[in-house]
Write a protein that holds these residues in place. Sequence first.
Motif, PDB file in Angstrom:
ATOM      1  N   LEU A 141      89.534  42.061  85.709  1.00 17.46           N
ATOM      2  CA  LEU A 141      88.345  41.645  84.964  1.00 17.46           C
ATOM      3  C   LEU A 141      88.699  40.459  84.070  1.00 17.46           C
ATOM      4  CD1 LEU A 141      86.775  45.028  83.761  1.00 17.46           C
ATOM      5  CD2 LEU A 141      86.058  43.608  85.690  1.00 17.46           C
ATOM      6  N   PRO A 142      88.082  39.310  84.291  1.00 22.81           N
ATOM      7  CA  PRO A 142      88.333  38.162  83.409  1.00 22.81           C
ATOM      8  C   PRO A 142      87.917  38.483  81.974  1.00 22.81           C
ATOM      9  CG  PRO A 142      87.145  37.503  85.394  1.00 22.81           C
ATOM     10  CD  PRO A 142      87.114  38.993  85.360  1.00 22.81           C
ATOM     11  N   PHE A 143      88.505  37.780  81.033  1.00 19.40           N
ATOM     12  CA  PHE A 143      88.194  38.059  79.639  1.00 19.40           C
ATOM     13  C   PHE A 143      86.719  37.835  79.342  1.00 19.40           C
ATOM     14  CE2 PHE A 143      88.041  36.626  75.101  1.00 19.40           C
ATOM     15  CZ  PHE A 143      88.269  37.870  74.555  1.00 19.40           C
ATOM     16  N   ARG A 144      86.126  36.795  79.924  1.00 23.62           N
ATOM     17  CA  ARG A 144      84.709  36.528  79.664  1.00 23.62           C
ATOM     18  C   ARG A 144      83.840  37.681  80.151  1.00 23.62           C
ATOM     19  NH1 ARG A 144      79.933  33.835  81.404  1.00 23.62           N
ATOM     20  NH2 ARG A 144      79.039  32.602  79.701  1.00 23.62           N
ATOM     21  N   TYR A 145      84.213  38.286  81.284  1.00 27.43           N
ATOM     22  CA  TYR A 145      83.434  39.414  81.788  1.00 27.43           C
ATOM     23  C   TYR A 145      83.639  40.645  80.912  1.00 27.43           C
ATOM     24  CZ  TYR A 145      81.165  42.655  84.926  1.00 27.43           C
ATOM     25  OH  TYR A 145      80.309  43.593  85.444  1.00 27.43           O
ATOM     26  N   ARG A 146      84.848  40.810  80.381  1.00 25.68           N
ATOM     27  CA  ARG A 146      85.087  41.922  79.457  1.00 25.68           C
ATOM     28  C   ARG A 146      84.214  41.769  78.216  1.00 25.68           C
ATOM     29  NH1 ARG A 146      91.514  43.460  80.180  1.00 25.68           N
ATOM     30  NH2 ARG A 146      91.777  42.421  82.188  1.00 25.68           N
ATOM     31  N   LEU A 147      84.081  40.529  77.741  1.00 28.83           N
ATOM     32  CA  LEU A 147      83.192  40.276  76.607  1.00 28.83           C
ATOM     33  C   LEU A 147      81.745  40.616  76.954  1.00 28.83           C
ATOM     34  CD1 LEU A 147      84.390  36.942  74.967  1.00 28.83           C
ATOM     35  CD2 LEU A 147      84.124  39.155  73.834  1.00 28.83           C
ATOM     36  N   LYS A 148      81.336  40.270  78.165  1.00 26.40           N
ATOM     37  CA  LYS A 148      79.965  40.564  78.609  1.00 26.40           C
ATOM     38  C   LYS A 148      79.721  42.073  78.631  1.00 26.40           C
ATOM     39  CE  LYS A 148      76.761  39.558  82.436  1.00 26.40           C
ATOM     40  NZ  LYS A 148      76.442  40.949  82.875  1.00 26.40           N
ATOM     41  N   VAL A 149      80.679  42.812  79.173  1.00 25.86           N
ATOM     42  CA  VAL A 149      80.567  44.271  79.203  1.00 25.86           C
ATOM     43  C   VAL A 149      80.464  44.828  77.786  1.00 25.86           C
ATOM     44  CG1 VAL A 149      81.828  46.399  79.731  1.00 25.86           C
ATOM     45  CG2 VAL A 149      81.717  44.565  81.423  1.00 25.86           C
ATOM     46  N   ALA A 150      81.340  44.371  76.900  1.00 24.72           N
ATOM     47  CA  ALA A 150      81.333  44.848  75.517  1.00 24.72           C
ATOM     48  C   ALA A 150      80.008  44.522  74.837  1.00 24.72           C
ATOM     49  CB  ALA A 150      82.495  44.227  74.749  1.00 24.72           C
ATOM     50  N   MET A 151      79.498  43.305  75.047  1.00 27.83           N
ATOM     51  CA  MET A 151      78.244  42.888  74.429  1.00 27.83           C
ATOM     52  C   MET A 151      77.083  43.760  74.895  1.00 27.83           C
ATOM     53  SD  MET A 151      76.251  39.262  74.988  1.00 27.83           S
ATOM     54  CE  MET A 151      76.056  39.637  76.757  1.00 27.83           C
ATOM     55  N   GLU A 152      76.971  43.980  76.206  1.00 26.94           N
ATOM     56  CA  GLU A 152      75.852  44.745  76.753  1.00 26.94           C
ATOM     57  C   GLU A 152      75.919  46.213  76.336  1.00 26.94           C
ATOM     58  OE1 GLU A 152      76.171  43.881  80.913  1.00 26.94           O
ATOM     59  OE2 GLU A 152      75.027  42.014  80.735  1.00 26.94           O
ATOM     60  N   LEU A 153      77.121  46.769  76.306  1.00 29.53           N
ATOM     61  CA  LEU A 153      77.263  48.161  75.891  1.00 29.53           C
ATOM     62  C   LEU A 153      76.985  48.321  74.399  1.00 29.53           C
ATOM     63  CD1 LEU A 153      80.421  49.175  77.926  1.00 29.53           C
ATOM     64  CD2 LEU A 153      78.051  49.788  78.408  1.00 29.53           C
ATOM     65  N   ALA A 154      77.386  47.333  73.607  1.00 27.48           N
ATOM     66  CA  ALA A 154      77.097  47.382  72.169  1.00 27.48           C
ATOM     67  C   ALA A 154      75.589  47.384  71.937  1.00 27.48           C
ATOM     68  CB  ALA A 154      77.756  46.199  71.459  1.00 27.48           C
ATOM     69  N   ASN A 155      74.869  46.588  72.709  1.00 27.40           N
ATOM     70  CA  ASN A 155      73.410  46.587  72.605  1.00 27.40           C
ATOM     71  C   ASN A 155      72.831  47.949  72.953  1.00 27.40           C
ATOM     72  OD1 ASN A 155      72.921  43.910  71.800  1.00 27.40           O
ATOM     73  ND2 ASN A 155      73.128  43.158  73.893  1.00 27.40           N
ATOM     74  N   ALA A 156      73.381  48.573  74.001  1.00 24.01           N
ATOM     75  CA  ALA A 156      72.888  49.881  74.434  1.00 24.01           C
ATOM     76  C   ALA A 156      73.132  50.959  73.387  1.00 24.01           C
ATOM     77  CB  ALA A 156      73.551  50.270  75.756  1.00 24.01           C
ATOM     78  N   VAL A 157      74.299  50.919  72.742  1.00 27.58           N
ATOM     79  CA  VAL A 157      74.632  51.920  71.730  1.00 27.58           C
ATOM     80  C   VAL A 157      73.902  51.626  70.421  1.00 27.58           C
ATOM     81  CG1 VAL A 157      76.499  52.928  70.357  1.00 27.58           C
ATOM     82  CG2 VAL A 157      76.860  52.442  72.777  1.00 27.58           C
TER      83      VAL A 157
END
Length: 308
Positions: A141-157
């Motif tokens: 997983l590229p770092f930018r995609y890891r950031l995307k995952v973290a961002m979207e999950l943070a929104n969900a939580v």
Amino acid sequence: MGLCLGKSKSSGKADKSTVKSMNNKVLLEKLIASSNGNYNPIRDFSFQELTTATNNYDRERIIIQESGYILYKGVLNARAVSILKFGENYNSDNQYKFCFNNILIGCCLETQIPILVFESIELGSLADRIYRRRRHNFEPLPFRYRLKVAMELANAVAYPHAGFARPIIFMSATPWRIFFDEQNVAKLFDFSLFVSIPEAKCNEKYDVHSFGMLLLDLLTGQKITSFCRDKRLGVENYLWDLLKKYVEENGLNEMVDPMIIEEGLCPRKEQLLQDYLDFAFKCVSESPEERPTMIDMAKQLRQMYLSC
């Protein structure tokens, strides 16, 4: 709505676990009936339908096999799905609590423990992608995609924290509860620990700490507790202090997942990695008052993602 599944023991007369299993099935049946005609109804599939969908639970269709359950690839009405089947010995009180979120499609009530049908999540869990990628042959997983995952999950939580009169906390934002659908979109999978907290309490900061740990796992590519153990950091001090001292003595690059380093570094990316680490440290601060809110966390991660 959260529903827990129970398993009954084999005996000549109904015991508590048998009654619990029967009640769970009744509850599921009512949920299915009540959702008829509404958005995203939960369907009642037959055992034969799911057997056919998985080619008789062909081992070649296994996505994940863990203690107590197996997750299979399946096809229902030309639609890719994931089918979760519990094992015969799935009887631990802590294990058989399993909750449904909005990716549940349906279930089979013809078995003692219902078989669950979800949207396709054949791309595995976040834990598979960062802890066990070599075992499952997943692409890094590229770092930018890891950031995307973290961002979207943070929104969900963050939404349950602010969208209700009494905040609802997720309790455990771990890589084991995050799965990827067929579009490679990360989704929170298990809401069994969701709890609504009393007013005037700040327990939502528990989610911030849990999410901060997730950020550190994404950065290091391993469980942060395992990272500390591997580096012989000990457990006598608070995690934040251990990691901060380690970075000061060894440099940021020694902590970052080698896969991220192999993508290439430049001054701008190194600064972003440092900002990300500093923010993660803030989220796992020993003092809840010093941690940001989940909403602030989502905003900050979005800024980092857009600047990456």
